[in-house]
Design a protein around this motif. Structure first.
Motif, PDB file in Angstrom:
ATOM      1  N   ALA A 106       0.716  -1.164   0.139  1.00  0.00           N
ATOM      2  CA  ALA A 106      -0.106   0.043  -0.003  1.00  0.00           C
ATOM      3  C   ALA A 106       1.121   1.321  -0.007  1.00  0.00           C
ATOM      4  CB  ALA A 106      -0.814  -0.401   1.635  1.00  0.00           C
ATOM      5  N   PHE A 107       1.867   0.987   0.882  1.00  0.00           N
ATOM      6  CA  PHE A 107       2.707   2.178   1.291  1.00  0.00           C
ATOM      7  C   PHE A 107       3.868   2.693   0.474  1.00  0.00           C
ATOM      8  CE2 PHE A 107      -0.835   2.327   4.170  1.00  0.00           C
ATOM      9  CZ  PHE A 107      -1.567   3.202   4.054  1.00  0.00           C
ATOM     10  N   ALA A 108       4.542   1.741   0.461  1.00  0.00           N
ATOM     11  CA  ALA A 108       6.636   2.066   0.560  1.00  0.00           C
ATOM     12  C   ALA A 108       6.772   2.212  -0.723  1.00  0.00           C
ATOM     13  CB  ALA A 108       6.700   0.360   0.390  1.00  0.00           C
ATOM     14  N   GLU A 109       7.590   2.527  -0.994  1.00  0.00           N
ATOM     15  CA  GLU A 109       7.859   3.799  -1.944  1.00  0.00           C
ATOM     16  C   GLU A 109       9.388   2.984  -2.723  1.00  0.00           C
ATOM     17  OE1 GLU A 109       7.348   8.325  -0.945  1.00  0.00           O
ATOM     18  OE2 GLU A 109       9.100   7.603  -0.219  1.00  0.00           O
ATOM     19  N   ASN A 110      10.011   2.334  -2.284  1.00  0.00           N
ATOM     20  CA  ASN A 110      11.633   1.050  -2.753  1.00  0.00           C
ATOM     21  C   ASN A 110      11.548   0.027  -1.821  1.00  0.00           C
ATOM     22  OD1 ASN A 110      13.185   2.916  -1.446  1.00  0.00           O
ATOM     23  ND2 ASN A 110      12.406   4.747  -2.809  1.00  0.00           N
ATOM     24  N   ILE A 111      12.595  -0.803  -1.684  1.00  0.00           N
ATOM     25  CA  ILE A 111      13.486  -2.098  -1.406  1.00  0.00           C
ATOM     26  C   ILE A 111      13.725  -0.657  -0.385  1.00  0.00           C
ATOM     27  CG2 ILE A 111      15.077  -2.086  -2.402  1.00  0.00           C
ATOM     28  CD1 ILE A 111      14.975  -4.741  -1.515  1.00  0.00           C
ATOM     29  N   GLU A 112      14.165   0.366  -0.603  1.00  0.00           N
ATOM     30  CA  GLU A 112      14.975   1.307   0.680  1.00  0.00           C
ATOM     31  C   GLU A 112      13.460   1.787   1.837  1.00  0.00           C
ATOM     32  OE1 GLU A 112      18.603   3.355   1.058  1.00  0.00           O
ATOM     33  OE2 GLU A 112      17.592   5.069   0.779  1.00  0.00           O
ATOM     34  N   ALA A 113      13.103   2.298   1.062  1.00  0.00           N
ATOM     35  CA  ALA A 113      12.107   3.381   1.889  1.00  0.00           C
ATOM     36  C   ALA A 113      11.190   2.862   1.696  1.00  0.00           C
ATOM     37  CB  ALA A 113      11.367   4.653   0.997  1.00  0.00           C
ATOM     38  N   ASN A 114      10.825   1.798   2.609  1.00  0.00           N
ATOM     39  CA  ASN A 114       9.501   0.987   2.630  1.00  0.00           C
ATOM     40  C   ASN A 114       9.011   0.901   3.618  1.00  0.00           C
ATOM     41  OD1 ASN A 114      11.549  -0.269   4.494  1.00  0.00           O
ATOM     42  ND2 ASN A 114      11.362  -1.936   3.315  1.00  0.00           N
ATOM     43  N   SER A 115       8.898   1.444   4.477  1.00  0.00           N
ATOM     44  CA  SER A 115       7.474   2.184   5.262  1.00  0.00           C
ATOM     45  C   SER A 115       7.562   2.054   6.547  1.00  0.00           C
ATOM     46  CB  SER A 115       6.464   2.385   4.778  1.00  0.00           C
ATOM     47  OG  SER A 115       5.557   3.009   3.431  1.00  0.00           O
ATOM     48  N   VAL A 116       7.699   1.008   7.160  1.00  0.00           N
ATOM     49  CA  VAL A 116       8.010  -0.057   8.461  1.00  0.00           C
ATOM     50  C   VAL A 116       8.864  -0.932   8.648  1.00  0.00           C
ATOM     51  CG1 VAL A 116       5.714   0.229   9.071  1.00  0.00           C
ATOM     52  CG2 VAL A 116       6.511  -2.216   6.877  1.00  0.00           C
ATOM     53  N   HIS A 117       9.781  -1.215   9.372  1.00  0.00           N
ATOM     54  CA  HIS A 117      10.587  -2.430   9.766  1.00  0.00           C
ATOM     55  C   HIS A 117       9.751  -3.598  11.026  1.00  0.00           C
ATOM     56  CE1 HIS A 117      14.597  -4.295  11.437  1.00  0.00           C
ATOM     57  NE2 HIS A 117      13.734  -4.490  12.732  1.00  0.00           N
ATOM     58  N   GLY A 118       9.652  -4.410  10.879  1.00  0.00           N
ATOM     59  CA  GLY A 118      10.055  -5.799  11.697  1.00  0.00           C
ATOM     60  C   GLY A 118      10.860  -6.511  12.359  1.00  0.00           C
ATOM     61  N   SER A 119      10.811  -6.410  13.390  1.00  0.00           N
ATOM     62  CA  SER A 119      11.598  -7.862  13.987  1.00  0.00           C
ATOM     63  C   SER A 119      11.335  -8.754  13.381  1.00  0.00           C
ATOM     64  CB  SER A 119      11.395  -8.247  15.703  1.00  0.00           C
ATOM     65  OG  SER A 119      11.421  -7.008  16.333  1.00  0.00           O
ATOM     66  N   ASP A 120      12.569 -10.055  12.841  1.00  0.00           N
ATOM     67  CA  ASP A 120      12.385 -11.215  12.019  1.00  0.00           C
ATOM     68  C   ASP A 120      12.750 -12.702  13.049  1.00  0.00           C
ATOM     69  OD1 ASP A 120      14.711 -11.612  13.133  1.00  0.00           O
ATOM     70  OD2 ASP A 120      16.005 -11.473  10.649  1.00  0.00           O
ATOM     71  N   SER A 121      12.888 -12.522  14.622  1.00  0.00           N
ATOM     72  CA  SER A 121      12.285 -13.355  15.248  1.00  0.00           C
ATOM     73  C   SER A 121      12.357 -13.310  16.512  1.00  0.00           C
ATOM     74  CB  SER A 121      14.107 -14.093  15.641  1.00  0.00           C
ATOM     75  OG  SER A 121      14.612 -13.595  15.862  1.00  0.00           O
ATOM     76  N   ASP A 122      11.857 -13.944  17.547  1.00  0.00           N
ATOM     77  CA  ASP A 122      11.802 -13.922  18.880  1.00  0.00           C
ATOM     78  C   ASP A 122      12.706 -13.554  19.084  1.00  0.00           C
ATOM     79  OD1 ASP A 122       8.405 -14.399  18.331  1.00  0.00           O
ATOM     80  OD2 ASP A 122       9.407 -16.445  19.649  1.00  0.00           O
ATOM     81  N   GLU A 123      13.816 -13.969  19.373  1.00  0.00           N
ATOM     82  CA  GLU A 123      14.978 -12.919  19.951  1.00  0.00           C
ATOM     83  C   GLU A 123      15.954 -12.016  19.440  1.00  0.00           C
ATOM     84  OE1 GLU A 123      18.516 -15.452  18.403  1.00  0.00           O
ATOM     85  OE2 GLU A 123      20.081 -15.042  19.828  1.00  0.00           O
ATOM     86  N   ASN A 124      15.959 -11.242  18.168  1.00  0.00           N
ATOM     87  CA  ASN A 124      15.873 -10.159  18.094  1.00  0.00           C
ATOM     88  C   ASN A 124      14.779  -9.595  18.246  1.00  0.00           C
ATOM     89  OD1 ASN A 124      18.646 -11.011  16.679  1.00  0.00           O
ATOM     90  ND2 ASN A 124      17.484 -10.872  14.468  1.00  0.00           N
ATOM     91  N   ALA A 125      13.445  -9.753  18.076  1.00  0.00           N
ATOM     92  CA  ALA A 125      12.743  -8.468  18.344  1.00  0.00           C
ATOM     93  C   ALA A 125      12.456  -7.984  20.690  1.00  0.00           C
ATOM     94  CB  ALA A 125      10.780  -9.437  18.906  1.00  0.00           C
ATOM     95  N   ALA A 126      13.612  -9.277  21.280  1.00  0.00           N
ATOM     96  CA  ALA A 126      13.527  -8.733  22.272  1.00  0.00           C
ATOM     97  C   ALA A 126      15.121  -7.561  22.243  1.00  0.00           C
ATOM     98  CB  ALA A 126      14.371  -9.998  23.497  1.00  0.00           C
TER      99      ALA A 126
END
Ligand code: CMP
Length: 140
Positions: A106-126
Protein backbone atom coordinates in the motif's frame (compact mmCIF):
# COMPACT_ATOMS: atom_id res chain seq x y z
CA UNK A 1 -0.05 -20.20 19.80
CA UNK A 2 1.26 -17.78 22.38
CA UNK A 3 0.88 -14.04 22.79
CA UNK A 4 4.31 -12.53 22.11
CA UNK A 5 5.87 -9.15 21.32
CA UNK A 6 7.68 -7.74 18.35
CA UNK A 7 9.44 -4.48 17.53
CA UNK A 8 8.28 -2.19 14.73
CA UNK A 9 9.44 1.06 13.13
CA UNK A 10 7.33 3.38 11.01
CA UNK A 11 10.07 4.79 8.78
CA UNK A 12 10.80 8.37 7.60
CA UNK A 13 9.13 7.91 4.18
CA UNK A 14 5.88 7.10 5.99
CA UNK A 15 6.04 9.80 8.68
CA UNK A 16 6.84 12.36 5.93
CA UNK A 17 3.57 11.41 4.19
CA UNK A 18 1.62 11.49 7.48
CA UNK A 19 0.81 7.76 7.32
CA UNK A 20 1.31 6.84 11.00
CA UNK A 21 -2.43 6.51 11.70
CA UNK A 22 -3.16 4.50 8.55
CA UNK A 23 -0.29 2.10 9.29
CA UNK A 24 -1.35 1.75 12.93
CA UNK A 25 -4.89 0.91 11.78
CA UNK A 26 -3.51 -1.88 9.56
CA UNK A 27 -1.43 -3.24 12.47
CA UNK A 28 -4.47 -3.20 14.77
CA UNK A 29 -6.73 -4.74 12.11
CA UNK A 30 -4.17 -7.57 11.85
CA UNK A 31 -4.73 -8.30 15.55
CA UNK A 32 -1.71 -6.52 17.01
CA UNK A 33 -1.89 -4.19 20.02
CA UNK A 34 0.47 -1.19 20.20
CA UNK A 35 1.71 -1.56 23.79
CA UNK A 36 4.46 1.09 23.48
CA UNK A 37 5.09 3.81 20.93
CA UNK A 38 7.24 6.92 20.58
CA UNK A 39 8.17 9.31 17.81
CA UNK A 40 11.91 9.99 17.69
CA UNK A 41 14.53 11.32 15.31
CA UNK A 42 17.26 8.66 15.27
CA UNK A 43 20.87 9.72 15.48
CA UNK A 44 23.37 8.25 13.03
CA UNK A 45 24.92 6.42 15.98
CA UNK A 46 21.58 4.81 16.92
CA UNK A 47 20.73 3.85 13.33
CA UNK A 48 24.24 2.50 12.75
CA UNK A 49 24.06 0.31 15.84
CA UNK A 50 20.48 -0.81 15.20
CA UNK A 51 21.34 -2.00 11.67
CA UNK A 52 24.86 -3.24 12.57
CA UNK A 53 23.95 -6.72 11.24
CA UNK A 54 23.86 -5.14 7.75
CA UNK A 55 27.14 -3.25 8.04
CA UNK A 56 28.90 -5.23 5.29
CA UNK A 57 25.96 -4.82 2.89
CA UNK A 58 26.30 -2.29 0.04
CA UNK A 59 23.15 -0.43 1.14
CA UNK A 60 24.28 0.14 4.76
CA UNK A 61 25.44 3.79 4.48
CA UNK A 62 22.39 4.80 2.45
CA UNK A 63 20.17 3.04 4.97
CA UNK A 64 21.65 5.05 7.86
CA UNK A 65 21.16 8.26 5.86
CA UNK A 66 17.55 7.34 5.11
CA UNK A 67 16.68 6.28 8.66
CA UNK A 68 18.01 9.59 10.04
CA UNK A 69 16.38 11.73 7.31
CA UNK A 70 13.25 12.41 9.37
CA UNK A 71 11.22 11.23 12.35
CA UNK A 72 10.38 7.58 12.89
CA UNK A 73 7.84 5.94 15.20
CA UNK A 74 9.28 3.06 17.21
CA UNK A 75 6.75 0.60 18.59
CA UNK A 76 6.26 -2.56 20.60
CA UNK A 77 3.46 -4.73 19.20
CA UNK A 78 1.78 -7.54 21.10
CA UNK A 79 -0.40 -10.36 19.77
CA UNK A 80 -0.62 -14.03 18.82
CA UNK A 81 2.75 -14.95 17.28
CA UNK A 82 3.52 -11.23 16.95
CA UNK A 83 6.70 -11.54 14.84
CA UNK A 84 4.92 -13.53 12.12
CA UNK A 85 1.63 -11.63 12.36
CA UNK A 86 3.52 -8.36 11.88
CA UNK A 87 5.68 -9.71 9.03
CA UNK A 88 2.55 -10.96 7.27
CA UNK A 89 0.85 -7.55 7.44
CA UNK A 90 4.10 -5.71 6.52
CA UNK A 91 4.65 -7.67 3.31
CA UNK A 92 7.90 -8.39 1.46
CA UNK A 93 10.95 -6.10 1.94
CA UNK A 94 10.77 -5.09 -1.71
CA UNK A 95 7.34 -3.54 -2.38
CA UNK A 96 7.50 -4.97 -5.90
CA UNK A 97 7.16 -8.41 -4.28
CA UNK A 98 4.67 -7.43 -1.55
CA UNK A 99 1.22 -9.04 -1.54
CA UNK A 100 -2.03 -7.10 -1.90
CA UNK A 101 -3.37 -5.90 1.44
CA UNK A 102 0.06 -5.46 3.04
CA UNK A 103 1.51 -2.21 4.39
CA UNK A 104 4.45 -2.23 1.98
CA UNK A 105 2.21 -2.92 -1.03
CA UNK A 106 0.00 0.00 0.00
CA UNK A 107 2.65 2.54 1.00
CA UNK A 108 6.31 1.61 0.37
CA UNK A 109 8.16 3.76 -2.16
CA UNK A 110 11.03 1.33 -2.92
CA UNK A 111 13.18 -1.39 -1.31
CA UNK A 112 14.90 1.16 0.98
CA UNK A 113 12.02 3.54 1.71
CA UNK A 114 9.77 0.62 2.56
CA UNK A 115 7.66 2.34 5.25
CA UNK A 116 8.05 -0.17 8.09
CA UNK A 117 10.55 -2.42 9.85
CA UNK A 118 9.63 -5.52 11.84
CA UNK A 119 11.76 -7.96 13.84
CA UNK A 120 12.55 -11.26 12.11
CA UNK A 121 12.60 -13.53 15.19
CA UNK A 122 11.51 -13.58 18.84
CA UNK A 123 15.16 -13.36 19.84
CA UNK A 124 15.81 -10.25 17.74
CA UNK A 125 12.50 -8.75 18.87
CA UNK A 126 13.70 -8.83 22.48
CA UNK A 127 17.03 -7.22 21.51
CA UNK A 128 15.40 -4.53 19.35
CA UNK A 129 12.73 -3.71 21.96
CA UNK A 130 15.42 -3.28 24.65
CA UNK A 131 17.39 -1.02 22.28
CA UNK A 132 14.62 1.63 22.31
CA UNK A 133 12.38 0.96 25.33
CA UNK A 134 12.71 0.47 29.05
CA UNK A 135 10.39 -2.03 30.75
CA UNK A 136 8.24 0.69 32.33
CA UNK A 137 7.49 2.27 28.94
CA UNK A 138 5.71 -0.90 27.77
CA UNK A 139 2.15 -1.15 29.00
CA UNK A 140 0.40 -4.36 27.99
P1 CMP B 1 14.34 -3.55 7.08
O1 CMP B 1 13.34 -4.63 7.20
O2 CMP B 1 14.25 -2.42 8.06
O3 CMP B 1 15.82 -4.17 7.14
C1 CMP B 1 16.93 -3.61 6.50
C2 CMP B 1 16.57 -2.45 5.62
O4 CMP B 1 17.54 -2.11 4.65
C3 CMP B 1 15.35 -2.80 4.80
O5 CMP B 1 14.21 -2.90 5.61
C4 CMP B 1 15.35 -1.65 3.78
O6 CMP B 1 14.85 -0.44 4.33
C5 CMP B 1 16.87 -1.45 3.56
N1 CMP B 1 17.37 -1.96 2.29
C6 CMP B 1 17.85 -1.21 1.29
N2 CMP B 1 18.25 -1.97 0.28
C7 CMP B 1 18.02 -3.25 0.61
C8 CMP B 1 18.24 -4.51 -0.03
N3 CMP B 1 18.77 -4.59 -1.24
N4 CMP B 1 17.87 -5.63 0.62
C9 CMP B 1 17.34 -5.56 1.86
N5 CMP B 1 17.13 -4.39 2.53
C10 CMP B 1 17.46 -3.25 1.91
Amino acid sequence: MAVTRTFSIIKPDATRRNLTGKINAMLEDAGLRIVAQKRIHMTADQAGKFYEVHKERPFYQDLIKFMTSGPVVVQVLEGEDAVKTNRDVMGATNPADAAEGTIRKAFAENIEANSVHGSDSDENAAIEIAFFFSGTEIVG
